[in-house]
Design an enzyme around this catalytic site. Sequence first.
Site, short mmCIF file in Angstrom:
data_model
loop_
_atom_site.label_atom_id
_atom_site.label_comp_id
_atom_site.label_asym_id
_atom_site.label_seq_id
_atom_site.Cartn_x
_atom_site.Cartn_y
_atom_site.Cartn_z
CB CYS A 57 -0.90 0.01 1.23
SG CYS A 57 0.05 0.12 2.76
CB CYS A 122 4.19 -6.90 -4.38
SG CYS A 122 5.43 -7.41 -5.60
CG MET A 1049 -1.32 -18.54 -10.64
SD MET A 1049 -2.34 -19.87 -10.00
CE MET A 1049 -1.65 -21.25 -10.90
CD GLU A 1272 4.07 -27.96 -8.55
OE1 GLU A 1272 3.47 -28.19 -7.50
OE2 GLU A 1272 4.03 -28.70 -9.55
#
Length: 1351
Positions: A57, A122, A1049, A1272
């Site tokens: 933020c 982010c 994602m 992964e």
Amino acid sequence: MSLAGAAGAEELIFYVNGRKVIEKNADPEQMLLSYLRKRLHLTGTKYGCGGGGCGACTVMLSVYEPASKKIRHYSANACLLPICSLYGVAVTTVEGVGSTETRVHPVQERLAKCHGSQCGFCTPGMVMSIYALLRNHPEPTSEQMMASLAGNLCRCTGYRPILDACKTFCKESTCCQGKANGKCCLDQEDDIFDKEEKVSTRLFSADEFQPLDPTQELIFPPELMRMAENQPKRTLVFHGERMTWISPASLEELLDLKAAHPKAPLVVGNTSVGPEMKFKGVFHPVVISPARIPDLNVVQYTDDGITLGAACSLSVVKDILTSAISEFPEEKTKVFCAVVKQLTTLGGEQIRNVASIGGNIISRKSTSDLNPVLAASNCLLNLASRGRRRQIPLSDIFADGVGNNTITPEEILVSVHIPYSRKGEHVSAFRQAPRRENALPISCAGMRVLFEEGTDIIKDFSIFYGGAVSTTTWAKQTCQTLVGRHWNEQLLDEACRLVLKEIALSDSASGKKIDYKRTLMVSFFYRFFLEVLQSLQIMDPSHYPGIPMEYRSALQDFKTKMPQSIQIFQDTEPSQSPQDPVGRPIMHQSGIKHATGEAVYIDDLPSVDGELFMAVVTSSKAHAKIVSIDSSEALEGPGVFGIVTADDVPATNEFYYTYEPEIVFARNKVICVGQIVCAVLADSDVHARQAAAKVKIEYEVLEPVILTIEEAIKHNSFFEPKRKLEQGNVDQAFDTVDNIIEGELRIGGQEHFYMETQSVLAVPRGEDKEMDMYVSTQHPTTIQEMVAASLGVPANRIMCHVRRVGGAFGGKILRAGLLASAAAVAANKSKRAVRLILSRGDDMLITGGRHPFLAKYKVGFMNDGRIRAVDTKYYINGGCTPNESVEVGEVALLKMDNAYKIPNLRCWACVCKTNLPSNTAFRGFGFPQAGLVTETWITEVAEKAGLSPEKVREINMYKGNEQTHFKQQLDAENLIRCWNECMEKSAYYSRKAAISEFNKQNYWKKKGIAIVPLKFPFGIGTRYLSQAAALVHIYTDGSVLLTHGGVEMGQGVHTKMIQVASRELNIPMSRIHFCETSTTTVPNACASAGSAGTDVNGMAVKDACQTLLKRLQPIMNKNPKGTWNDWVKEAFEQSVNLSATGYFRGYNENMDWEKGEGKPFSYFLYGAACSEVEINCLTGDHKNLRTDIVMDVGCSINPAVDIGQIEGACVQGIGLYTMEELKYSPEGALCTRGPDQYKIPAVCDIPEQFSVSLLSSSQNPYAIYASKGIGEAGFFLGCSVFFALRDALTRVRNERGLKKPFALNSPLTAEQIRAGCADDFTEMITNDASSCICVNDKPECTRPGWTGRKN
């Protein structure tokens, strides 16, 4: 001055992105973040944690200071800024920096083009931190750049590409040419590159970046300048729904207010009061903000020190003291140096920019880094109340511990006096935290000694500790006892003993950490002892003994440096068309939108008319019967619409995927703390949360309460089936081996910590029971099915939409379905749209994470290191429902061999049923735990056989065409290639020798190195779970709309699908658009999980494009010189269908658990990683020095995306294995519920040198364009850091003659490292002061001395 006497409510005036904001009804409880998002609809600024711990933020504040005529720009966390504190302030958000509509700012452009965003959640915060720095320093140093990002977390990228973007703004070269040979690593082609291969190291081209032009920035609003210059200062009063905010203009007014409201807190940065109100339910009806009072912002240089106003921010304090250090003689600035050292790592830049020094002192928190050093340094506090001024030593407020009432409620702290140091005075500060930066300390200390002139006789002595008990603690008796003593080894011994005796830590001081904190107390004192000894020796070399060279490393702390990195990948063939994007490092399709804040996530969707907000009420008991639910008080709250319980679910509330259910709302009983019992609906998220806190639930506790694996074993509490794999004759093999080792390993869980918390917006369409579900999920089909089942309607009435997800890592499949069902039930009941956005604390409490493991193993091997037999059992903490835990156990068994051929093997997986929130899928799905166990026993075999770990790894590795323990064929050629290339690129053997040399010369710092191989089988295990479909439309203007079943994602799946379509249709990527993943366009899609997104959806997209091209082919043949638009137009006129579906049936995978054999995987990825670390034996701190990774990804479709996935996964793995620690209360409640308590890797944790090479000339016939699914595999390589730490510890213990085996569990935290480095200090703790310490190796001494050596 009373409230009644205060003027009526004011208008709040401030600016946002150059536009004036006048708020007539400013509510003191409203933070800037919610105001920006809900009132101004500026959604680029994100909610990540609500406590100033993640930086999502971040905004920039600009204030004009009339006295200096300067504008100050600084970053701050919008989630902690009350809007009432912004009077006269200019706020800049990511939207004000640049946008695709106006101009994309260089910071935004470079972050995107350097591949610095993956999920993108982010990114706006990163942009604002960098932007605020550049506004003050257009050409910053790399140190300033690293410091500016210390308060920002990223869970996807591993930070390297973000820092690549940052480096382009830094003034000094960050190239590595400063090395001994004077060459750049990029020029040493002989070392790095195979001459025959055409490789590239450029993931982006800096030539195309627009320059940074400071003249193009938003100007500071002239009106705010005039207001600051001309308006007489007056008291501002803002009345909210429950709270009043008063901001006085003068000290006299403040003192009157404090007399009238003695309990009202003073708030400057809101970094202490804010989190207490938000997370601990503390409420203050009146808050006083003294930030505008000149007396509280004073900076005064006096004859004996510097006086700083209590409202001065920590950043201002740091700047003032730093400039004083450069101006004054060294003798006078020792206190300043110690304070600045603590300020460098205290919080992130955003916190330091607003938190005040007065607030830090007055809150008297035990975790204050500053108070111990300020108290030890004889700082003075200037206090004022009505009609009274006084000055007291800061140490007075800690004299009687937590009950101290030296400062009366009506007194306020006006300023702090920090004295100059004197001749013969030495001051130091120390800290150890779970993470080096932006983390509260586990323990900290401030120490000062003053000697009689020209001697080493103590005249005055102060020792203060933080983190020991509930406030800063003074070792007063110890210091008084030691006055008059010489500074020698007897003093060291006695001081340690006295300190341990005087400062008693109670059991409540966070359990097992007591021994660690006590060790740190004496370790800090030892470090101070050495520092002072060093200073005395420099002052008078003939009189005082120097510190032997090998102990001097104890005097240096680890520093965070800008990492160097190199990425190596295979170039595309010269014959490949320039338009064909496959194999090129293409920027993420949403990269620019991530950086401008225009990328829309679930909570960024505009509010729907009449929308309600949902807050969940969770169980406070781990196993109990629900006696009653009393919602009467909650329903009386403002704006409350109603309550939702299990009784409101029209159809399915319990989902039986196995024999035990997954539950939406608890009915009759609860089975874990954090289980959803009911939910409250209200007109705002604030009202919903306030009402939820008032719901009273009465419980009757049920037995047993099972929390740990050990308790589950004791109560025989398991989820069935238990799985087993066996090959060879294990028992017989154990009879024939030379040696057998047995052991056990504990691996803690891990929180997903996706940056975007679980988010749902359920919108009823108003007819036919249709409902639109906007959900942050990896599996839209599951959402559709579960919501339909809960509402009792067919799946065709539920439309699930996913544009992008702000990180998931396996955590947004089943759990997202249960939350979506809860929101849909609420929307169905209220007939209104319902928004459910979990707070970070609730998300961590409710959702579960990676499974904790307890592994027990027995390994038989020959003297030459060949492992002949392994018998191992994994106990897995599944939590309270089955979820996917049995499948995690299965994958652990199938992948447990990692890279090794074990002829006789027996392994079991038992999933424990406990009263913890249900654990779920997480990147790697059981392999990161099973692989760590395997590498642990490999290392133990090496230690027992007297061989190096890499030799034992090589001896037992798969070599050529081999068969796994479940009888699947594999070709290990690329495994061996990765291993050899990693050995070579990392210069393993020469560095290992250099490390041995370093370790001989340094007693308190040790280095370690480890190299670990990787075999990662790719596959879902069942064919129908890897099927995929795609839908491609060509419009008559030639543009193409593409959709498929994959969810974006952060892994770049949409970018890669557009690359596939571009190649197949032979048109530029710019002509292809992807809109959203939706159950309306692609039905029955499988989850985006298991690294399979690109593999399966790529095949479907290719199929659809080939169908379309086949239809267009006759037209193209007729008009070969035509353009794409010509062909499309002609096709339409010929009534050729320009829409096609594509389909992929899935991989033919199977596993027969009865027989223990099958082909559950389609292919294998291989890799290797070498990591080097350095540990501080005194504190347990460590630094990741270098990591080299070589990975076989087949032919990469997008090297930038793939390398980003490898690095991000590896850093996430470093988190699991070395830092991330979940802690539960004895009642089963999660204590680590946000970034303050749970530490994921930050920018200071990534290796100082980080290199990733993609193995060249690797083919994979089983996947799209010979690529491999990479999401992964890289995760496990983070364990190379774990084993490098283990190597360093082994070297310490060997040097110290410690033969006793030492178990190292995961995460390998500073606490474990310090305990492993056994020495005098740890012995003192365990023997509780029965030993003595000596400094010099005197023959008569029989104890280990400061050297740690037994004589």
